[in-house]
Design a protein around this motif. Structure first.
Motif: not given
Lengths: 156, 419
Positions: B370-387
């Motif tokens: 439970x202390x490990x992490x999912x990796x979510x970087x498709x589409x880049x990092x930083x603020x989220x806008x329209x794709x």
């Protein structure tokens, strides 16, 4: 009026139907339908409210074969074994053919041997003899288990 | 452990602690902060309760709710739990009622959720009964604030919350007006019980990248076209997401062309009627999946129109409740077409069944860590806008950033700084 031998022959067809699913012989299972054979899975919940929305609908044998081809070639689903338990048949002779009803319970077992009751419900079938062989003209699976566990891939 | 004790190494939610999906304490807090928090929850469609007294019993998170049409003609929603001892008041999932009477001690409520009847309130022959200061007005069913948009009913438990249209934001208001542009008719329901955390599904919906990889029906049999363009749109807070795909405006949109298999692919269906798309909107979108934070999805997949409501059952189980509809002016042929195309979606959907499996294999595999992490970087990092493409999962992060805000979690900060 159905005679004992009719019951026996219809029972054989239903037994084949369940066995071919349970043994993953789905391509042979398709051949138990007439070319215009209809296969439908619908919830009792929808039927009771007069809604036609199915969980699965194949309007002819080509669409049934397409379902099987899609399972083989495209779809990803839970790895499991099916096990059908069927009730005695309710048989009526009509001008269209044999109207056959049966209750079913379908258990699924995963790879490490955990079994769960996947679906319970009733078959309502129209069966006709074509070239000396009994085939499904239509098979309607009415599922009591409207809340489908996980997903619905292999036929019921 | 406390929902605030998990490590969020990145402020932009490019890492998500697995405990968020597995921890019962997180689930308990979500019921308060998310489902009873500052959100508009989808409840039902007005077409399901056209007449005075028509009701549906549904759930908002774990809370049982009655949605009905009262004598004032308006839709009211209130908690389906007796103010006396907590019993379910209306036990049917749908019907028509003059009032809702609890079977346990017959407390009766009107269609606005007000307590109107208490048997033996004054006892029998001066004995028993309730104290004299008992006031029915203090024992109503807990009411939700309700707003509708083009026949779609939303409700909230929040005292202070922006109006529905502001919450949805322009893209999603327009999408609802587009989908519900004229009277609809209900075609039926589907239910799918998935043994996984509900947020694995909201993630899935905000990850258009998986569409062409997990759901191989489209690729194998040529539903996904080479000339198809797609992307994702989000609201001003990036909490809602609409994944979309459109047919090329310059091309002929005939059924024949639509069902052309992909190049270098010999597999074709014996019966292609399942792949036909009848253009029914003035625009080119043939796939729109609008996911509204937190609990609902409005889908157009070809000609299948449906609303999906996520109903939580426990930290490790949820139901997707699908309401399929068409338009009242659909003819018999269109009715049949929509029923045929329903094969594509739902628990048995040829292009959707895989989601149930994907969620369950994640939920099982993350149990020990439970202390490990999912990796979510498709589409880049930083603020989220329209794709502007489909190879992205950035809208997932938009969901999580808003989720953390409501849960009182500050991603990127030291865990103990959270409260």
């Amino acid at each position: 009026m159905p005679m004992p031998e009719h019951y026996f022959e219809l029972q054989m067809l239903l037994d084949q139907y369940a066995r071919m699913i349970d043994e993953d012989r789905l391509e042979e299972w398709v051949e138990l339908f007439t070319p215009d054979g209809r296969y439908e899975i619908i919830s009792r919940e929808n039927l009771a409210q007069g809604f036609a929305l199915p969980l699965m609908l194949c309007e002819n044998r080509n669409q049934i074969a397409d379902r099987v081809m899609s399972l083989r070639e495209a779809n990803v689903y839970h790895i499991h074994t099916d096990r059908h338990i069927l009730s005695q048949l309710h048989v009526q002779s009509t001008a269209d053919g044999w109207r056959v009803g049966a209750n079913y319970a379908l258990f699924q077992t995963n790879q490490v041997g955990v079994s769960t009751l996947y679906s319970v419900g009733r078959y309502e079938d129209l069966i006709r003899e074509v070239d000396g062989r009994l085939l499904f003209v239509s098979k309607r699976v009415i599922v009591d288990t409207a809340a489908v566990p996980s997903l619905l891939a292999t036929p019921i | 452990m406390s929902p605030h004790d998990y490590q969020w190494p990145k402020a932009d939610c490019t890492r998500i602690p697995y405990g968020m999906y597995r921890d019962p304490d997180v689930y308990t807090l979500e019921q308060e902060k998310i489902f009873q928090g500052p959100v508009w929850n989808y409840l039902a469609l007005e077409a399901e309760i056209p007449n005075v007294g028509d009701f549906r019993t549904i759930e908002v998170g774990d809370i049982p709710v009655i949605v009905n049409r009262a004598r004032d003609g308006k839709v009211h929603a209130f908690v389906n739990r007796c103010a006396h001892r907590g019993a379910t008041v209306q036990r049917l999932i749908h019907g028509n009622a003059k009032s809702h009477v609890c079977c346990y001690h017959h407390w009766g409520y009107n269609l606005e959720g007000n307590l109107v009847g208490v048997p033996f309130a004054r006892g029998v022959e001066g004995k028993g009964g309730l104290p004299e200061d008992f006031d029915k007005k203090e024992h109503c069913l807990r009411k939700m604030r309700v707003e509708t948009l083009n026949g779609v009913i939303f409700g909230t438990f929040a005292q202070a919350l922006e109006p529905l249209e502001e919450f949805l934001d322009t893209t999603f208001v327009n999408q609802l007006k587009r989908l519900f542009n004229r009277p609809i008719k209900i075609l039926g329901y589907q239910r799918q019980r998935i043994h996984g955390n509900w947020k694995l599904y909201t993630d899935n919906l905000r990850d258009p990248n998986h569409g062409g990889l997990l759901h191989m029906f489209q690729i194998t049999f040529g539903i996904a076209r080479l000339n198809q363009t797609g992307g994702a749109m989000v609201d001003k807070k990036a909490r809602h997401n609409m994944s979309w795909a459109a047919q090329d405006m310059g091309k002929n949109n005939s059924d024949a062309e639509y069902s052309t298999p992909r190049e270098n692919n010999n597999l074709t269906l014996k019966d292609g009627s399942l792949l036909q798309y009848r253009k029914e909107f003035p625009d080119a979108y043939n796939l729109t999946i609008a996911s509204i934070f937190p609990n609902c999805i409005f889908q157009q997949i070809g000609n299948t129109l449906a609303v999906r409501q996520i109903r939580t059952k426990s930290v490790g189980e949820f139901e997707i409740f699908w309401t399929f509809y068409g338009y009242t002016d659909d003819d018999t042929s269109m009715d049949q077409h929509r029923l045929r195309l329903s094969n594509l979606v739902g628990p048995g959907g040829l292009v959707s069944m895989e989601d149930g499996e994907a969620i369950e294999i994640v939920h099982r595999a993350i149990a020990a860590d439970e202390d490990k992490h999912a990796f979510v970087e498709f589409g880049g990092r930083g603020p989220v806008g329209d794709q502007d493409n489909l190879v992205t999962e950035a809208p997932m992060r938009g969901f999580w950033m808003h989720y953390c805000e409501l849960m009182g979690i500050t991603p990127g900060a030291d865990a103990h700084a959270n409260a």
